[in-house]
Design a protein around this motif. Structure first.
Motif, PDB file in Angstrom:
ATOM      1  N   PHE A 143      35.527 -42.658 -22.370  1.00 10.01           N
ATOM      2  CA  PHE A 143      36.852 -43.117 -22.784  1.00 10.01           C
ATOM      3  C   PHE A 143      36.742 -43.706 -24.189  1.00 10.01           C
ATOM      4  O   PHE A 143      36.006 -44.664 -24.408  1.00 10.01           O
ATOM      5  N   VAL A 144      37.484 -43.114 -25.129  1.00  8.28           N
ATOM      6  CA  VAL A 144      37.390 -43.507 -26.531  1.00  8.28           C
ATOM      7  C   VAL A 144      38.751 -43.980 -27.034  1.00  8.28           C
ATOM      8  O   VAL A 144      39.758 -43.285 -26.878  1.00  8.28           O
ATOM      9  N   GLU A 145      38.754 -45.169 -27.642  1.00 10.20           N
ATOM     10  CA  GLU A 145      39.938 -45.697 -28.322  1.00 10.20           C
ATOM     11  C   GLU A 145      39.541 -46.027 -29.756  1.00 10.20           C
ATOM     12  O   GLU A 145      38.477 -46.600 -29.988  1.00 10.20           O
ATOM     13  N   ALA A 146      40.413 -45.681 -30.697  1.00 11.50           N
ATOM     14  CA  ALA A 146      40.085 -45.926 -32.096  1.00 11.50           C
ATOM     15  C   ALA A 146      41.306 -46.419 -32.858  1.00 11.50           C
ATOM     16  O   ALA A 146      42.434 -45.983 -32.600  1.00 11.50           O
ATOM     17  N   LEU A 147      41.065 -47.321 -33.786  1.00 12.57           N
ATOM     18  CA  LEU A 147      42.095 -47.843 -34.686  1.00 12.57           C
ATOM     19  C   LEU A 147      41.603 -47.642 -36.103  1.00 12.57           C
ATOM     20  O   LEU A 147      40.483 -48.027 -36.441  1.00 12.57           O
ATOM     21  N   VAL A 148      42.440 -47.033 -36.925  1.00 13.82           N
ATOM     22  CA  VAL A 148      42.037 -46.716 -38.290  1.00 13.82           C
ATOM     23  C   VAL A 148      42.990 -47.368 -39.288  1.00 13.82           C
ATOM     24  O   VAL A 148      44.212 -47.284 -39.131  1.00 13.82           O
ATOM     25  N   VAL A 149      42.435 -48.010 -40.290  1.00 19.51           N
ATOM     26  CA  VAL A 149      43.229 -48.485 -41.418  1.00 19.51           C
ATOM     27  C   VAL A 149      43.295 -47.335 -42.407  1.00 19.51           C
ATOM     28  O   VAL A 149      42.341 -47.049 -43.129  1.00 19.51           O
ATOM     29  N   GLY A 150      44.408 -46.639 -42.388  1.00 17.96           N
ATOM     30  CA  GLY A 150      44.549 -45.390 -43.114  1.00 17.96           C
ATOM     31  C   GLY A 150      44.812 -44.295 -42.103  1.00 17.96           C
ATOM     32  O   GLY A 150      44.964 -44.555 -40.900  1.00 17.96           O
ATOM     33  N   GLU A 151      44.844 -43.078 -42.523  1.00 19.81           N
ATOM     34  CA  GLU A 151      45.117 -41.975 -41.600  1.00 19.81           C
ATOM     35  C   GLU A 151      44.038 -40.912 -41.712  1.00 19.81           C
ATOM     36  O   GLU A 151      43.630 -40.532 -42.812  1.00 19.81           O
ATOM     37  N   SER A 172      37.116 -49.610 -34.402  1.00 16.54           N
ATOM     38  CA  SER A 172      38.125 -49.737 -35.456  1.00 16.54           C
ATOM     39  C   SER A 172      37.416 -49.875 -36.789  1.00 16.54           C
ATOM     40  O   SER A 172      36.378 -50.530 -36.906  1.00 16.54           O
ATOM     41  N   ALA A 173      38.000 -49.232 -37.808  1.00 16.86           N
ATOM     42  CA  ALA A 173      37.389 -49.238 -39.136  1.00 16.86           C
ATOM     43  C   ALA A 173      38.392 -48.694 -40.140  1.00 16.86           C
ATOM     44  O   ALA A 173      39.441 -48.157 -39.780  1.00 16.86           O
ATOM     45  N   TRP A 174      38.052 -48.802 -41.401  1.00 18.36           N
ATOM     46  CA  TRP A 174      38.865 -48.218 -42.442  1.00 18.36           C
ATOM     47  C   TRP A 174      38.607 -46.714 -42.507  1.00 18.36           C
ATOM     48  O   TRP A 174      37.580 -46.221 -42.060  1.00 18.36           O
ATOM     49  N   LYS A 175      39.560 -46.023 -43.103  1.00 19.20           N
ATOM     50  CA  LYS A 175      39.544 -44.561 -43.133  1.00 19.20           C
ATOM     51  C   LYS A 175      38.214 -43.999 -43.622  1.00 19.20           C
ATOM     52  O   LYS A 175      37.629 -43.110 -42.982  1.00 19.20           O
ATOM     53  N   ALA A 176      37.732 -44.502 -44.752  1.00 21.22           N
ATOM     54  CA  ALA A 176      36.505 -43.948 -45.337  1.00 21.22           C
ATOM     55  C   ALA A 176      35.321 -44.078 -44.389  1.00 21.22           C
ATOM     56  O   ALA A 176      34.448 -43.198 -44.350  1.00 21.22           O
ATOM     57  N   ASP A 177      35.291 -45.161 -43.617  1.00 21.00           N
ATOM     58  CA  ASP A 177      34.193 -45.371 -42.672  1.00 21.00           C
ATOM     59  C   ASP A 177      34.410 -44.568 -41.391  1.00 21.00           C
ATOM     60  O   ASP A 177      33.478 -43.973 -40.849  1.00 21.00           O
ATOM     61  N   MET A 178      35.653 -44.552 -40.912  1.00 21.59           N
ATOM     62  CA  MET A 178      35.949 -43.863 -39.658  1.00 21.59           C
ATOM     63  C   MET A 178      35.657 -42.375 -39.741  1.00 21.59           C
ATOM     64  O   MET A 178      35.176 -41.769 -38.778  1.00 21.59           O
ATOM     65  N   HIS A 209      43.265 -41.183 -27.993  1.00 22.54           N
ATOM     66  CA  HIS A 209      43.756 -42.547 -28.173  1.00 22.54           C
ATOM     67  C   HIS A 209      43.368 -43.023 -29.579  1.00 22.54           C
ATOM     68  O   HIS A 209      42.340 -43.669 -29.770  1.00 22.54           O
ATOM     69  N   LEU A 210      44.229 -42.679 -30.528  1.00 21.98           N
ATOM     70  CA  LEU A 210      43.955 -42.997 -31.928  1.00 21.98           C
ATOM     71  C   LEU A 210      45.203 -43.615 -32.548  1.00 21.98           C
ATOM     72  O   LEU A 210      46.293 -43.046 -32.468  1.00 21.98           O
ATOM     73  N   VAL A 211      45.038 -44.797 -33.134  1.00 24.76           N
ATOM     74  CA  VAL A 211      46.159 -45.514 -33.744  1.00 24.76           C
ATOM     75  C   VAL A 211      45.878 -45.688 -35.228  1.00 24.76           C
ATOM     76  O   VAL A 211      44.768 -46.063 -35.620  1.00 24.76           O
ATOM     77  N   PHE A 212      46.906 -45.411 -36.059  1.00 22.94           N
ATOM     78  CA  PHE A 212      46.769 -45.556 -37.508  1.00 22.94           C
ATOM     79  C   PHE A 212      47.515 -46.793 -37.980  1.00 22.94           C
ATOM     80  O   PHE A 212      48.593 -47.123 -37.490  1.00 22.94           O
ATOM     81  N   PHE A 213      46.921 -47.483 -38.925  1.00 19.51           N
ATOM     82  CA  PHE A 213      47.603 -48.588 -39.585  1.00 19.51           C
ATOM     83  C   PHE A 213      47.632 -48.300 -41.072  1.00 19.51           C
ATOM     84  O   PHE A 213      46.582 -48.189 -41.713  1.00 19.51           O
ATOM     85  N   GLU A 214      48.836 -48.131 -41.607  1.00 20.61           N
ATOM     86  CA  GLU A 214      48.974 -47.864 -43.036  1.00 20.61           C
ATOM     87  C   GLU A 214      49.314 -49.165 -43.752  1.00 20.61           C
ATOM     88  O   GLU A 214      50.426 -49.689 -43.626  1.00 20.61           O
ATOM     89  N   PRO A 215      48.382 -49.738 -44.459  1.00 22.18           N
ATOM     90  CA  PRO A 215      48.655 -51.012 -45.145  1.00 22.18           C
ATOM     91  C   PRO A 215      49.642 -50.841 -46.292  1.00 22.18           C
ATOM     92  O   PRO A 215      49.711 -49.779 -46.916  1.00 22.18           O
ATOM     93  N   LYS A 216      50.401 -51.879 -46.510  1.00 22.99           N
ATOM     94  CA  LYS A 216      51.322 -51.886 -47.643  1.00 22.99           C
ATOM     95  C   LYS A 216      50.622 -52.472 -48.848  1.00 22.99           C
ATOM     96  O   LYS A 216      49.607 -53.151 -48.731  1.00 22.99           O
ATOM     97  N   LYS A 217      51.180 -52.243 -50.000  1.00 25.83           N
ATOM     98  CA  LYS A 217      50.550 -52.751 -51.221  1.00 25.83           C
ATOM     99  C   LYS A 217      50.529 -54.272 -51.250  1.00 25.83           C
ATOM    100  O   LYS A 217      49.718 -54.879 -51.941  1.00 25.83           O
ATOM    101  N   GLU A 218      51.409 -54.882 -50.430  1.00 24.02           N
ATOM    102  CA  GLU A 218      51.451 -56.342 -50.377  1.00 24.02           C
ATOM    103  C   GLU A 218      50.327 -56.932 -49.530  1.00 24.02           C
ATOM    104  O   GLU A 218      50.109 -58.145 -49.517  1.00 24.02           O
ATOM    105  N   HIS A 219      49.608 -56.084 -48.808  1.00 28.57           N
ATOM    106  CA  HIS A 219      48.516 -56.563 -47.945  1.00 28.57           C
ATOM    107  C   HIS A 219      47.291 -56.919 -48.791  1.00 28.57           C
ATOM    108  O   HIS A 219      46.240 -56.278 -48.713  1.00 28.57           O
ATOM    109  N   VAL A 220      47.400 -57.963 -49.552  1.00 26.73           N
ATOM    110  CA  VAL A 220      46.321 -58.327 -50.469  1.00 26.73           C
ATOM    111  C   VAL A 220      45.164 -59.013 -49.757  1.00 26.73           C
ATOM    112  O   VAL A 220      44.065 -59.137 -50.315  1.00 26.73           O
TER     113      VAL A 220
END
Length: 252
Positions: free
Chosen positions: A151-159, A129-135, A166-177
């Protein structure tokens, strides 16, 4: 003579005295011709007899000793050496030593190199798992490892665009300070690398300690599950101010 083949210096001297003699010898004669101390002679002779290098006989209540002929000794040593080689060839190493220390690592380039190496060496599974720029830097390698059967599973902050199964995206909101940039890699359920950014500098820990591996694996699946829940039920959760306020405090 035999000292090079694992025999003691005294054993070698006694054998040389026996094999050089024209007739069997008693202990007194062996002491005289070998130079081995009298206090040690019976112990040394006994060991040679046990090893099959010396022969023992009794004549007129006196023990006599003679040497196994040198050609037979050579044959014996050769056979024993070959047997040792065959045993060595079938030897199975004991359980691999597991380094359960927690190691710290600094500098982004060093961390990236270690992440890349661990991904390359994965044999069974990868959780990353990592942020988009790193992933994005690792997507080609992750896809290649999946094609190898890992077997690869990945979670990305961003898309990101990827063919991973097996890839999951998390789109942060602007309130996620409180969101903090991180990288989490778990390889083969054996090794963990967790990196975080502090004051614009990357720092990481690396460990094979199983308690840490289990904790970070739970941490990974916590993020994956929470991402799926908040994505699927976003329309409901967005109207619950209490839950949303708590969700926005999470650092995942």
């Amino acid at each position: 003579m035999l000292h090079k083949f694992g025999y003691s210096q005294y054993e070698s001297k006694v054998y040389e005295a026996l094999v050089s003699g024209m007739k069997p010898m008693d202990a007194t004669m062996i002491v005289k011709h070998s130079g081995v101390p009298k206090a040690k002679i019976y112990e040394v002779i006994s060991k040679l007899v046990e090893k099959g290098i010396a022969l023992e006989s009794v004549s007129e209540k006196k023990k006599l000793y003679s040497a196994l002929p040198l050609p037979l000794v050579i044959e014996k040593l050769t056979a024993e050496f070959q047997a040792d080689i065959e045993q060595l060839e079938t030897y199975e190493p004991q359980k691999e030593f597991i380094d359960d220390h927690v190691w710290s690592l600094k500098e982004d380039t060093s961390i990236e190199a270690k992440l890349h190496q661990s991904l390359q060496q994965a044999q069974k599974s990868i959780r990353f798992s990592a942020w988009k720029a790193d992933m994005q830097k690792y997507i080609p390698l992750l896809e290649a490892k999946e094609r190898e059967g890992i077997f690869v599973e990945a979670l990305v902050v961003g898309e990101v665009k990827s063919q991973l199964s097996h890839l999951v995206f998390f789109e942060p909101k602007k309130e996620h300070v409180t969101l903090e940039r991180f990288r989490l890699l778990i390889v083969d359920d054996e090794e963990v690398i967790f990196a975080g950014e502090e004051n614009n500098e990357w720092q990481a820990i690396k460990t094979r300690s199983q308690p840490f591996v289990r904790v970070f694996t739970d941490y990974f699946y916590h993020d994956v599950l929470l991402t799926k829940i908040t994505t699927k039920y976003n329309d409901i959760l967005i109207h619950d101010q209490e839950i949303m306020a708590q969700l926005l405090q999470l650092k995942y």
